[in-house]
Design a protein around this motif. Structure first.
Motif, mmCIF file in Angstrom:
data_model
loop_
_atom_site.group_PDB
_atom_site.id
_atom_site.type_symbol
_atom_site.label_atom_id
_atom_site.label_comp_id
_atom_site.label_asym_id
_atom_site.label_seq_id
_atom_site.Cartn_x
_atom_site.Cartn_y
_atom_site.Cartn_z
ATOM 1 N N UNK A 186 18.523 -7.876 -14.843
ATOM 2 C CA UNK A 186 17.349 -8.426 -15.522
ATOM 3 C C UNK A 186 16.123 -8.446 -14.622
ATOM 4 N N UNK A 187 16.322 -8.332 -13.287
ATOM 5 C CA UNK A 187 15.174 -8.232 -12.370
ATOM 6 C C UNK A 187 14.498 -6.873 -12.485
ATOM 7 N N UNK A 188 15.212 -5.900 -13.008
ATOM 8 C CA UNK A 188 14.706 -4.527 -13.022
ATOM 9 C C UNK A 188 13.886 -4.198 -14.262
ATOM 10 N N UNK A 189 13.788 -5.146 -15.170
ATOM 11 C CA UNK A 189 13.074 -4.903 -16.420
ATOM 12 C C UNK A 189 11.629 -5.404 -16.296
ATOM 13 N N UNK A 190 10.672 -4.542 -16.554
ATOM 14 C CA UNK A 190 9.260 -4.923 -16.580
ATOM 15 C C UNK A 190 9.045 -5.809 -17.803
ATOM 16 N N UNK A 191 8.306 -6.951 -17.672
ATOM 17 C CA UNK A 191 7.425 -7.327 -16.562
ATOM 18 C C UNK A 191 8.100 -8.140 -15.462
ATOM 19 N N UNK A 192 9.387 -8.536 -15.644
ATOM 20 C CA UNK A 192 10.065 -9.314 -14.607
ATOM 21 C C UNK A 192 10.040 -8.568 -13.274
#
Length: 405
Positions: free
Chosen positions: A61-67
């Motif tokens: 979930x860290x790899x998904x923009x905007x995160x």
């Protein structure tokens, strides 16, 4: 219905396109990783390393923009402040200071960020974790021990200080703050024994700040409140008596909620390198260090511990000396004639006045690594040459003055 479908498709295209805008998060080679005990390192790895090392591990979930954009910014900022992968490149004193700062940030839930631990549950800090870190920090070498190198440096500086004329006005701080003149006449607000880094400190407050303190208006402090924190090396003897040794630095906090809105409502400035009074920092961004250190006190207007009660008014008295001995801390102040005599090495002239306040100490509840005043044990006023002179007042007259900027 057609319009909603088109909006949905457009939104999907935008989200997918945004995934292509990805700042680089690389993991350079680890130069010298933290090498402390395994249990301490395990805490730091799960709570700190994702932002403060070259060993960043991103969850899906860290790899998904905007995160991803937010994570990339945190990693960049985190490594700039502290990078455990470059640990051994830092001087020993800096490494120790960083660990104390980490512990204090964790104690007050400033770090790790709440937004991080909300989704990275493994990064949460428990009471057991804090106890483990405290126990480790207590094993690190204590600087407040008898040290001939420290005492020698202090005596050399002291001799030079007495022989030198008044110093020139120091350069302006890198963020545009001029060295506050006349601060030496401000009243003593508090003292601090920082056993974590081996310094003694006296905090002075300008008249605006002292009025606010006496009236209980300290959260927030009123605009124009200004504080000077003077720091010396702690110079200890074999009997456990500690006096102010080599003068190290003086730093200031200046309250102006409008002018300094971007830095917590406070202007920050520091002059270091002893009596050379060199402005601290490489750029004006040095203030981020000040904010990081004071961040745990966000609910106290970024201000650390205050003394239990103000001492008797000492308007016009200047700090002459400060010391710690067996759980007591003392600060000696003098009026202008007494302060001038102390600076020059001449005996205190008859009629000059001295004021000594002694406090019992307690552990600072807001900074593990410091002791602060608990209660005022006694105050002694001395008029030199008066009939009230006795053994106690005679001992006050022999206290070695502390070097001041």
């Amino acid at each position: 219905m057609v319009t909603l479908k088109r909006l949905f498709v457009a939104a999907c295209i935008i989200v997918l396109a945004a995934q292509l805008v990805r700042p680089t998060i690389d993991n350079p080679p680890v130069k010298a990783d933290f090498s402390g005990p395994a249990d301490v390192k395990a805490i730091l790895q799960r709570a700190c390393y994702n932002c403060h090392s070259n060993q960043t591990e991103l969850a899906w979930f860290d790899k998904i923009v905007p995160a991803y954009w937010i994570v990339a910014g945190h990693v960049e900022d985190g490594r700039a402040v502290l990078n455990f992968s470059d640990w051994d490149s830092l001087p020993a004193a800096v490494r120790k200071g960083k660990l104390f700062e980490c512990l204090n940030q964790m104690t007050f839930n400033t770090m790790p960020l709440g937004s991080y631990t909300a989704v990275h549950h493994e990064g949460r800090i428990s009471g057991e974790d804090l106890a483990t870190l405290r126990a480790y920090l207590l094993t690190l070498p204590a600087p407040n021990l008898a040290d001939t190198a420290r005492s020698g440096a202090a005596m050399r500086q002291f001799a030079a200080w007495r022989l030198s004329p008044s110093a020139a006005t120091p350069p302006i701080s890198l963020n545009g703050i001029a060295f506050p003149t006349g601060f030496e006449d401000w009243e003593v607000l508090a003292t601090s024994e920082r056993w974590d880094n081996g310094t003694l400190r006296v905090i002075l407050a300008n008249p605006t700040a002292m009025r606010a303190f006496r009236n209980g208006h300290t959260n927030p402090w009123p605009d124009s409140s200004t504080f000077a924190k003077i720091a010396w090396d702690a110079s200890a003897d074999t009997a456990g008596h500690i006096e102010a040794g080599e003068f190290k630095q003086v730093e200031f906090m200046i309250k102006d909620r409008v002018k300094y809105k971007s830095t917590g409502g406070w202007g920050w400035a520091r002059w270091v390198k002893g009596l050379a009074l060199q402005p601290y920092g490489k750029t004006a961004a040095f203030t981020s260090e000040c904010l990081n250190c004071h961040a745990p006190m966000k609910d106290r207007d970024l201000f650390f511990s205050l003394p239990p009660a103000p001492v008797a008014p000492t308007d016009g008295y200047r700090v002459i000396a400060t010391s710690v001995s067996h759980g007591l801390t003392s600060t000696l102040m003098g009026d202008a004639p007494a302060a001038t005599a102390a600076r020059s090495g001449r005996p205190y002239p008859d009629g000059s006045n001295l004021f000594l306040v002694t406090w019992t100490q307690k552990e600072d509840p807001h900074w593990f690594g410091a002791n602060i005043p608990a209660d005022t044990l006694r105050t002694v006023r001395v008029t030199v040459g008066s009939s009230a002179m006795n053994a106690l007042t005679d001992s006050i007259l022999t206290m070695r003055p502390s070097v001041l900027p």
